[in-house]
Design an enzyme around this catalytic site. Structure first.
Site, PDB file in Angstrom:
ATOM      1  N   GLU A 112      45.387  32.156  51.370  1.00  0.00           N
ATOM      2  CA  GLU A 112      43.939  32.330  51.556  1.00  0.00           C
ATOM      3  C   GLU A 112      43.413  32.810  50.218  1.00  0.00           C
ATOM      4  OE1 GLU A 112      42.354  31.519  54.201  1.00  0.00           O
ATOM      5  OE2 GLU A 112      43.979  31.378  55.660  1.00  0.00           O
ATOM      6  N   CYS A 121      35.453  37.052  50.099  1.00  0.00           N
ATOM      7  CA  CYS A 121      35.865  35.706  49.673  1.00  0.00           C
ATOM      8  C   CYS A 121      34.958  34.628  50.251  1.00  0.00           C
ATOM      9  CB  CYS A 121      37.313  35.462  50.046  1.00  0.00           C
ATOM     10  SG  CYS A 121      37.654  35.876  51.738  1.00  0.00           S
ATOM     11  N   GLU A 129      34.216  32.345  40.785  1.00  0.00           N
ATOM     12  CA  GLU A 129      34.036  33.412  41.766  1.00  0.00           C
ATOM     13  C   GLU A 129      33.764  34.722  41.031  1.00  0.00           C
ATOM     14  OE1 GLU A 129      37.525  34.695  44.038  1.00  0.00           O
ATOM     15  OE2 GLU A 129      36.281  34.416  45.806  1.00  0.00           O
TER      16      GLU A 129
HETATM   17  P1  NAD Z   1      45.070  39.344  43.407  1.00  0.00           P
HETATM   18  O1  NAD Z   1      45.512  37.954  43.493  1.00  0.00           O
HETATM   19  O2  NAD Z   1      45.019  39.993  42.088  1.00  0.00           O
HETATM   20  O3  NAD Z   1      46.016  40.284  44.275  1.00  0.00           O
HETATM   21  C1  NAD Z   1      46.297  40.046  45.623  1.00  0.00           C
HETATM   22  C2  NAD Z   1      47.653  40.600  45.952  1.00  0.00           C
HETATM   23  O4  NAD Z   1      48.640  39.895  45.213  1.00  0.00           O
HETATM   24  C3  NAD Z   1      47.826  42.073  45.586  1.00  0.00           C
HETATM   25  O5  NAD Z   1      48.599  42.703  46.585  1.00  0.00           O
HETATM   26  C4  NAD Z   1      48.591  42.016  44.283  1.00  0.00           C
HETATM   27  O6  NAD Z   1      49.365  43.154  44.039  1.00  0.00           O
HETATM   28  C5  NAD Z   1      49.470  40.808  44.528  1.00  0.00           C
HETATM   29  N1  NAD Z   1      49.974  40.166  43.300  1.00  0.00           N
HETATM   30  C6  NAD Z   1      49.417  40.155  42.055  1.00  0.00           C
HETATM   31  N2  NAD Z   1      50.206  39.461  41.204  1.00  0.00           N
HETATM   32  C7  NAD Z   1      51.264  39.023  41.907  1.00  0.00           C
HETATM   33  C8  NAD Z   1      52.405  38.246  41.596  1.00  0.00           C
HETATM   34  N3  NAD Z   1      52.621  37.772  40.361  1.00  0.00           N
HETATM   35  N4  NAD Z   1      53.290  37.959  42.570  1.00  0.00           N
HETATM   36  C9  NAD Z   1      53.082  38.395  43.827  1.00  0.00           C
HETATM   37  N5  NAD Z   1      52.031  39.153  44.191  1.00  0.00           N
HETATM   38  C10 NAD Z   1      51.124  39.460  43.251  1.00  0.00           C
HETATM   39  O7  NAD Z   1      43.699  39.394  44.165  1.00  0.00           O
HETATM   40  P2  NAD Z   1      42.765  40.648  44.382  1.00  0.00           P
HETATM   41  O8  NAD Z   1      42.126  40.944  43.070  1.00  0.00           O
HETATM   42  O9  NAD Z   1      43.485  41.735  45.081  1.00  0.00           O
HETATM   43  O10 NAD Z   1      41.704  40.075  45.423  1.00  0.00           O
HETATM   44  C11 NAD Z   1      40.567  39.389  45.050  1.00  0.00           C
HETATM   45  C12 NAD Z   1      40.758  37.896  45.260  1.00  0.00           C
HETATM   46  O11 NAD Z   1      41.218  37.603  46.576  1.00  0.00           O
HETATM   47  C13 NAD Z   1      39.493  37.117  45.123  1.00  0.00           C
HETATM   48  O12 NAD Z   1      39.717  35.986  44.333  1.00  0.00           O
HETATM   49  C14 NAD Z   1      39.154  36.701  46.547  1.00  0.00           C
HETATM   50  O13 NAD Z   1      38.389  35.574  46.692  1.00  0.00           O
HETATM   51  C15 NAD Z   1      40.477  36.543  47.140  1.00  0.00           C
HETATM   52  N6  NAD Z   1      40.388  36.699  48.594  1.00  0.00           N
HETATM   53  C16 NAD Z   1      40.563  35.619  49.414  1.00  0.00           C
HETATM   54  C17 NAD Z   1      40.461  35.749  50.775  1.00  0.00           C
HETATM   55  C18 NAD Z   1      40.651  34.611  51.702  1.00  0.00           C
HETATM   56  O14 NAD Z   1      40.923  34.845  52.866  1.00  0.00           O
HETATM   57  N7  NAD Z   1      40.520  33.389  51.284  1.00  0.00           N
HETATM   58  C19 NAD Z   1      40.203  36.988  51.322  1.00  0.00           C
HETATM   59  C20 NAD Z   1      40.024  38.058  50.465  1.00  0.00           C
HETATM   60  C21 NAD Z   1      40.145  37.901  49.103  1.00  0.00           C
END
Ligand code: NAD
Length: 469
Positions: free
Chosen positions: A247, A281, A377
């Site tokens: 997601e 999101c 975004e």
């Molecule tokens: P992010 O991708 O930085 O982090 C999300 C999660 O992934 C965190 O727990 C982080 O620690 C982990 N992560 C980071 N690098 C990683 C790696 N190399 N391997 C495995 N895990 C890793 O995102 P964020 O900044 O926490 O959230 C914001 C983003 O999430 C926005 O782009 C938003 O649109 C998206 N989002 C999408 C939805 C959806 O349902 N489509 C919902 C909420 C947020």
């Protein structure tokens, strides 16, 4: 009241000390003070948690549906008893205004979990195709990796579905907002969820997240977060052909047709774009308006944005809290600086509280549909308004995006539904149709793979087997 200073992980049905004494400090984005801390987990912690989940899998998968449903029901009750604490914790670690925190950050995951308790109680569907009996089985050990913007909802959307399907889970919440996940595990423990069925390892993405995504004994990785991280997780899982559901981001359009109720469409549209300080999101960050209503819509959107009370999340008058971090605030300010469009509300010079990671609610008009602001975004309270001449042009602009997560259409019902059908996006609300927590949720294009919520969400955590007789 529980402490915000947490020193343990939850593995195999117990609170256990982490492998390393390193910690991650959690900041309150309104006060900019340290609010608490959690362990910085390691790959060794992930190994232990995956082993515990593996050991628990066979028993949980074989648990009769009625019993699994009852276990999830007790889990839901224990979580519901913490509703106020959940709202308070998310208010503290994310800065969501308390009213929204109660309704959305606490209320929504409780609704979702209770729905999964009901679904879990129903035996998995079976069907006969010719001489085959087709059965649905739990997919195995699930790695759940979640972001910070709806920190409990995003966890429960995965954990509820996975547990209902009969999977066991290793959860890694966002390091920016890990505290509310502790309340979930407190509830799991108190409710007597069998040992190893749900495990928590806190830590950073590159360490704990990567260890989960690349773990040879994790059968399915369910991820919510940015598209860039989704890509990295897909690559890690590809090496062992593990199933991935993603997601990801969005850049959703709110299409206001010629025969729309413009006042309602703009007001609801601005509210949607700025929910949770725009850190949503599904936010309708592009408002597409028929030229005949364009000036009126711009004026109304600017006025609505200017009317937002910005400030302390715990003040009942506040409608817009801070962004989650200084980095996020600076990122959003960068988009505003580079916007190259007509600023009609907010902006970098608009007054905001001196402390806290605030960005004023901001509206740009005459935004070029191909510009960075219309394509990327932003994840902050920034709305772009774009005009169109007819429904075909509206659809073309709405679909001019690498994302396809959500959207809105306003107009006479048949016409609006016809436009909704043409949008390349996973969900569309017509004339303000309300969010349905049991309908499938997920993205087209770079917004993701797979669906969450309700029965579709549960199916993501199942394998299908054909037994020929
Ligand atoms: P992010 O991708 O930085 O982090 C999300 C999660 O992934 C965190 O727990 C982080 O620690 C982990 N992560 C980071 N690098 C990683 C790696 N190399 N391997 C495995 N895990 C890793 O995102 P964020 O900044 O926490 O959230 C914001 C983003 O999430 C926005 O782009 C938003 O649109 C998206 N989002 C999408 C939805 C959806 O349902 N489509 C919902 C909420 C947020």
């Amino acid at each position: 009241m529980t402490s915000e200073f947490r020193d343990q992980l939850y593995i195999g049905g117990q609170w256990v000390p982490p492998d390393s004494s390193e910690r991650i400090e959690v900041e309150n984005p309104y006060t900019e003070q340290v609010l608490g801390h959690v362990p910085a987990g390691t790959a060794a912690d992930v190994d232990l948690a995956v082993s515990a989940a593996r050991r628990a899998f066979e028993g949980w998968a074989a648990t009769p549906a009625a019993e699994r449903g009852a276990a999830l029901s007790r889990f839901h009750q224990a979580l519901a008893a913490r509703a106020d604490e959940i709202a308070r914790t998310v208010g503290l670690e994310l800065g969501t205004p308390l009213k929204v925190a109660k309704a959305v950050q606490a209320g929504l995951p409780l609704t979702v979990l209770s729905g999964y308790a009901e679904l879990a109680a129903r035996p998995a569907a079976e069907e006969t195709i010719g001489n085959s009996l087709v059965v649905h089985e739990p997919a195995g050990v699930v790695g759940a990796i979640t972001p910070w913007n709806y920190p409990l909802h995003q966890v429960v959307a995965k954990v509820g579905a996975a547990l209902a399907a009969g999977c066991t889970v290793v959860l890694k919440p966002s390091e920016l907002t890990p505290l509310v996940a502790y309340l979930l595990l407190d509830a799991a423990h108190e409710s007597g969820l069998p040992a190893g069925v749900l495990n928590l390892v806190t830590g950073t993405g590159p360490v704990v997240g990567a260890a989960i995504a690349g773990h040879p004994d994790v059968d399915l990785v369910s991820f919510t977060g940015s598209t860039a991280t989704g890509r990295a997780i897909s690559r890690a899982a590809a090496d062992r052909i593990a199933k991935v559901s993603l997601e990801l981001g969005g850049k959703s359009a709110n299409v206001i047709l010629e025969d729309a109720d413009v006042v309602k469409a703009v007001k609801v549209g601005v509210g949607n774009a700025f929910l949770n300080s725009g850190q949503t999101c599904t936010a309708w960050t592009r408002m597409l308006v028929h030229r005949s209503h364009y000036d009126e819509a711009v004026e109304l959107a600017a006025k609505t944005a200017a009317g937002y009370t910005v400030g302390d999340p715990f003040d009942p008058a506040t409608r817009l809290g801070p962004l989650v971090s200084a980095a996020q605030r600076d990122r959003v300010r960068g988009f505003i600086e580079r916007a190259g469009a007509r600023l009609v509300a907010g902006g970098l010079d608009a007054p905001v509280p001196a402390t806290g990671h605030f960005v004023a609610p901001t509206v740009f008009a005459d935004v070029d549909p191909d510009s960075e602001l219309a394509q990327e975004e932003v994840f902050g309270p920034v709305l772009s308004i774009i005009g169109f001449d007819d429904d075909d042009e509206a659809v073309a602009i709405a679909n001019n995006s690498k994302y396809g997560l959500a959207g809105g259409v306003w107009g006479s019902t048949d016409r609006a539904v016809a436009v909704a059908r043409r949008l390349r996006t996973g969900a569309v609300d017509v004339n303000g149709g309300s969010f349905n927590p049991f309908a499938p949720f997920g993205g087209y294009k770079q917004s993701g793979i797979g669906r969450e919520l309700g029965a579709y969400g549960l199916a993501e955590f199942q394998q299908v087997k054909a037994i020929q007789r």
